[in-house]
Design a protein around this motif. Structure first.
Motif, mmCIF file in Angstrom:
data_model
loop_
_atom_site.group_PDB
_atom_site.id
_atom_site.type_symbol
_atom_site.label_atom_id
_atom_site.label_comp_id
_atom_site.label_asym_id
_atom_site.label_seq_id
_atom_site.Cartn_x
_atom_site.Cartn_y
_atom_site.Cartn_z
ATOM 1 N N ASP A 135 8.210 -5.327 -3.336
ATOM 2 C CA ASP A 135 7.875 -5.725 -1.977
ATOM 3 C C ASP A 135 6.363 -5.664 -1.777
ATOM 4 O O ASP A 135 5.703 -4.700 -2.181
ATOM 5 N N ALA A 136 5.789 -6.707 -1.155
ATOM 6 C CA ALA A 136 4.332 -6.794 -0.992
ATOM 7 C C ALA A 136 3.794 -5.629 -0.167
ATOM 8 O O ALA A 136 2.735 -5.070 -0.476
ATOM 9 N N ASN A 137 4.506 -5.238 0.901
ATOM 10 C CA ASN A 137 4.045 -4.124 1.722
ATOM 11 C C ASN A 137 4.095 -2.806 0.943
ATOM 12 O O ASN A 137 3.226 -1.942 1.102
ATOM 13 N N ALA A 138 5.123 -2.668 0.094
ATOM 14 C CA ALA A 138 5.218 -1.450 -0.711
ATOM 15 C C ALA A 138 4.076 -1.377 -1.715
ATOM 16 O O ALA A 138 3.529 -0.301 -1.984
ATOM 17 N N VAL A 139 3.689 -2.520 -2.271
ATOM 18 C CA VAL A 139 2.590 -2.545 -3.233
ATOM 19 C C VAL A 139 1.277 -2.157 -2.561
ATOM 20 O O VAL A 139 0.502 -1.347 -3.076
ATOM 21 N N SER A 140 1.009 -2.714 -1.369
ATOM 22 C CA SER A 140 -0.222 -2.355 -0.659
ATOM 23 C C SER A 140 -0.189 -0.892 -0.223
ATOM 24 O O SER A 140 -1.217 -0.211 -0.211
ATOM 25 N N GLY A 141 0.999 -0.402 0.119
ATOM 26 C CA GLY A 141 1.125 1.015 0.471
ATOM 27 C C GLY A 141 0.825 1.917 -0.708
ATOM 28 O O GLY A 141 0.195 2.968 -0.558
ATOM 29 N N LEU A 142 1.276 1.498 -1.890
ATOM 30 C CA LEU A 142 0.996 2.274 -3.083
ATOM 31 C C LEU A 142 -0.499 2.333 -3.356
ATOM 32 O O LEU A 142 -1.028 3.365 -3.787
ATOM 33 N N GLN A 143 -1.224 1.233 -3.120
ATOM 34 C CA GLN A 143 -2.667 1.235 -3.333
ATOM 35 C C GLN A 143 -3.353 2.247 -2.412
ATOM 36 O O GLN A 143 -4.265 2.967 -2.829
ATOM 37 N N ALA A 144 -2.925 2.300 -1.151
ATOM 38 C CA ALA A 144 -3.495 3.287 -0.226
ATOM 39 C C ALA A 144 -3.153 4.706 -0.677
ATOM 40 O O ALA A 144 -3.984 5.623 -0.609
ATOM 41 N N LEU A 145 -1.912 4.876 -1.139
ATOM 42 C CA LEU A 145 -1.486 6.190 -1.614
ATOM 43 C C LEU A 145 -2.290 6.608 -2.842
ATOM 44 O O LEU A 145 -2.673 7.771 -2.995
ATOM 45 N N ARG A 146 -2.577 5.646 -3.715
ATOM 46 C CA ARG A 146 -3.322 5.932 -4.934
ATOM 47 C C ARG A 146 -4.728 6.451 -4.625
ATOM 48 O O ARG A 146 -5.221 7.383 -5.274
ATOM 49 N N LEU A 147 -5.379 5.886 -3.604
ATOM 50 C CA LEU A 147 -6.715 6.352 -3.232
ATOM 51 C C LEU A 147 -6.676 7.800 -2.755
ATOM 52 O O LEU A 147 -7.580 8.590 -3.050
ATOM 53 N N HIS A 148 -5.625 8.162 -2.030
ATOM 54 C CA HIS A 148 -5.488 9.551 -1.594
ATOM 55 C C HIS A 148 -5.217 10.467 -2.797
ATOM 56 O O HIS A 148 -5.683 11.616 -2.830
ATOM 57 N N MET A 149 -4.455 9.967 -3.765
ATOM 58 C CA MET A 149 -4.207 10.756 -4.973
ATOM 59 C C MET A 149 -5.505 11.046 -5.708
ATOM 60 O O MET A 149 -5.705 12.152 -6.225
#
Length: 646
Positions: A187-201
């Motif tokens: 899902d496109a929204n899930a992919v963009s959410g993962l990118q935001a999550l990755r920056l926090h990681m």
């Protein structure tokens, strides 16, 4: 911290990984075919020049491939050795080069299309669940480490090992997540959410390392700074461990942290300054952890995360940064070019009609394994398994295929071997063996519309193949004899140079980009941790360079809002820091740098309260603790340097 999301509700597997490489492979093959069509007809009458140009082209493409370090690197690599695959065999019949190149493109494209269709339609296997599972495990491990840090459970040695493992996992997740953009099941929204999550990681690891360091610096004096501080740490640990529905609002903890922050001035003790710094870092931990929950909830329902109000914003607009070693990439490319030239010299010098396979396989061998610290053993092993594939193909060509007259029977005859190769490729422990057998068997079979196998030509081609692999192994062994320890030292030196560059620049900088670059290098260093000298291991497992770099960025972010006296002291310190980092090889940094840090710290404590002073104190304390963890505590003093010298 659970990562139950749209990602994990899709079919299982790695279709995205196949698709992400498919376009690059096709593009690389097309470029290589075009270059072959240009070079061979124009240079066929000057074989030495043709060999030189092809060797330089392969070396250049390998250099670019090693710098890219993403699925797009396949385009550069294939553009290189495809010229060797098409061009060298075509020198005996240059008039057919266009047909040969076109056939090569058609074959590669057809094979890639078939593989992509099978992985996405026949056996749909999405890469998304693999990413979701890795992120879920990472967040759970990070949550446990956070609780251990806050409660002072476990030895610092254990915490460092956990941070290194999390850093390595974060780099691997980043590489795996790169395939999501090509995964039609994600899902496109899930992919963009993962990118935001990755920056926090990226930002969580240095944050936990800083908190660990500040708690260790205060030791048993933690309660003396503020009787409520140990209780706050316990409350924060329980808050991190609680499920999302049972958590108290994050604002309650933020208010508690704010109420404990001490008033600082030039006469504040080192413990007071360190405690204030610890509280600022605890506030950031609350922000990051709260954002994890917010992002997880948004991803779980397929919501667009771009509209979310996040508490911690690590300049997410900048693309992730990767380490690029131009020197090592250039050296590897030069080694590949030299191996090809040696094989070409032997081919031309002996007048060997079927010797084209030697430089062709040298190009492939050098390209396949150039990213390894020790490519020669892998090339040698690849050559031995290539010999096994020669035996397999010989049985097919001279014992089985002559009796076959229909395509259906041919497919049935080839199926057992290639299914076995596929099974070997699918298993991590035997992936290398399966790849060598499958690639060489398909190449040596060279199936055509009519049967025209010749034992003499086949034997010559097989000998040339093995000779090319042997030349690649020997020359690579001579050219790349430095090994993992040399690569680790080079990575450490590059990281110190990056710190120097960060200190030399003035103005703002992107913290997330810097963290991404340094964590990428950290992931590369962890793979070589066993060969890093003991004196330098503390810098690696303590995330020293990463933490100091982020603190420099915090300091630079504040410098334009500070008084001239403080600004001058900070600039003097940063200049000395840049010089020390550029000259640093191993061991402690010069004492003069510590003196200038303390001068700047004394000036910063005289600044009026506000965000600029907080950033300055965060940066200065972090730099002091990161570079001089074992020196005596800072002593309140006059900010005038002449008083220090008295």
């Amino acid at each position: 911290m659970k990562f139950e999301s749209e990602l994990s509700r899709r079919p299982h597997g790695l279709a995205g990984a196949t698709s992400s490489k498919a376009l690059s492979r096709v593009l690389g093959t097309v470029v290589g075919a075009i270059v072959s069509v240009i070079l061979v007809p124009n240079l066929v009458n000057a074989p030495e020049l043709l060999c030189l140009v092809v060797a330089l082209w392969v070396g250049l493409c390998l250099y670019l491939s090693l710098l890219e370090r993403s699925p797009r690197s396949y385009a550069f690599m294939l553009a290189g050795y495809t010229v060797a695959l098409i061009g060298f065999p075509a020198v005996s019949d240059p008039g057919s080069i266009f047909d040969t190149a076109l056939a090569r493109v058609e074959e590669i494209t057809l094979g890639i299309i078939c593989a992509t269709l099978v992985s996405t339609i026949v056996f749909p296997r999405s890469v998304a669940p693999a990413v979701a599972a890795r992120v879920n495990n990472w967040l759970s491990d990070a949550s446990r480490l956070s609780q251990d840090v806050l409660s002072a459970r476990g030895a610092e040695r254990v915490h460092r090992a956990q941070r290194l493992r999390l850093a390595t996992d974060a780099v691997e997740i980043d590489a795996l997540a790169g395939h999501l953009a090509y995964d039609r099941f994600a899902d496109a929204n899930a992919v963009s959410g993962l990118q935001a999550l990755r920056l926090h990681m990226l930002m969580l690891l240095p944050l936990l390392s800083s908190i660990t360091d500040r708690i260790a610096a205060l030791g048993g004096r933690l309660g003396e700074c503020s009787p409520q501080l140990p209780r706050l740490l316990d409350d924060l640990g329980r808050w991190l461990a609680a499920d999302a529905g049972e958590r108290q609002p994050a604002d309650v903890l933020r208010a508690a942290i704010m109420s404990l922050r001490p008033k600082l001035d030039a006469h504040s003790s080192w413990d007071q300054v360190t405690a204030a710094n610890l509280l600022i870092r605890l506030r950031e931990l609350v922000d990051v952890s709260d954002d994890f929950r917010v992002l997880n909830r948004a991803i779980a329902v397929g919501k667009d995360v771009s509209g979310l109000r996040l508490a911690f914003l690590p300049e997410a607009s900048i693309a992730p940064a990767r380490h690029r070693d131009h020197g090592l990439a250039l050296w590897s490319g030069a080694g590949a070019a030299f191996a090809i030239l040696v094989c070409c010299a032997f081919w031309i010098g002996t007048g060997w009609v079927d010797g084209a396979s030697a430089p062709m396989m040298a190009a492939i061998g050098c390209s396949f394994f150039a990213a390894q610290d020790h490519p020669a053993p892998s090339i040698r092993s690849f050559a031995w398994w290539s010999l096994a594939s020669v035996a397999v193909v010989a049985i097919y060509l001279f014992a089985i295929i002559p009796a076959i007259s229909t395509v259906e029977v041919l497919i049935a005859a080839l199926a057992p071997s290639f299914i076995l190769f596929g099974v070997l490729i699918a298993r991590p422990r035997t992936n290398f063996i399966g790849m060598a057998l499958a690639a060489n068997s398909a190449t040596l079979l060279a199936l055509q519309s009519t049967y025209d196998a010749d034992s003499a030509s086949f034997t010559n081609a097989a000998i040339a193949l093995l000779l090319g692999m042997a030349a690649a192994a020997v020359i690579t062994r001579l050219a790349r004899s430095v090994g993992a320890e040399w690569v680790a030292r080079r990575l450490m030196k590059t990281s110190w140079a990056t710190l120097a560059l960060t200190a030399e620049r003035r103005g703002k900088n992107d913290r997330a980009r810097f963290a991404g670059l340094m964590l990428d290098r950290l992931g590369l260093l962890v793979q070589r941790f066993a060969v890093i000298p003991e004196v330098d291991r503390r810098d690696v497992d303590g995330l020293t360079q990463l933490r100091v770099g982020l603190n420099i960025i915090d300091l630079r972010r504040a410098r334009h809002k500070l008084t001239p006296a403080t600004l001058s002291a900070i600039d003097d310190m940063l200049d000395q820091l840049a010089l020390a980092c550029r000259e640093h090889v191993s061991g402690p940094l010069p004492p003069e740098l510590l003196r200038l840090i303390d001068v700047a710290l004394a000036e910063a404590l005289n600044e009026p309260e506000g965000g600029a002073r907080d950033d300055a104190l965060i940066g200065l304390i972090g730099i002091r603790r990161g570079l001089f963890p074992d020196v005596l505590a800072y002593q309140p003093q006059s900010p005038d340097p002449r008083n220090l010298a008295a």
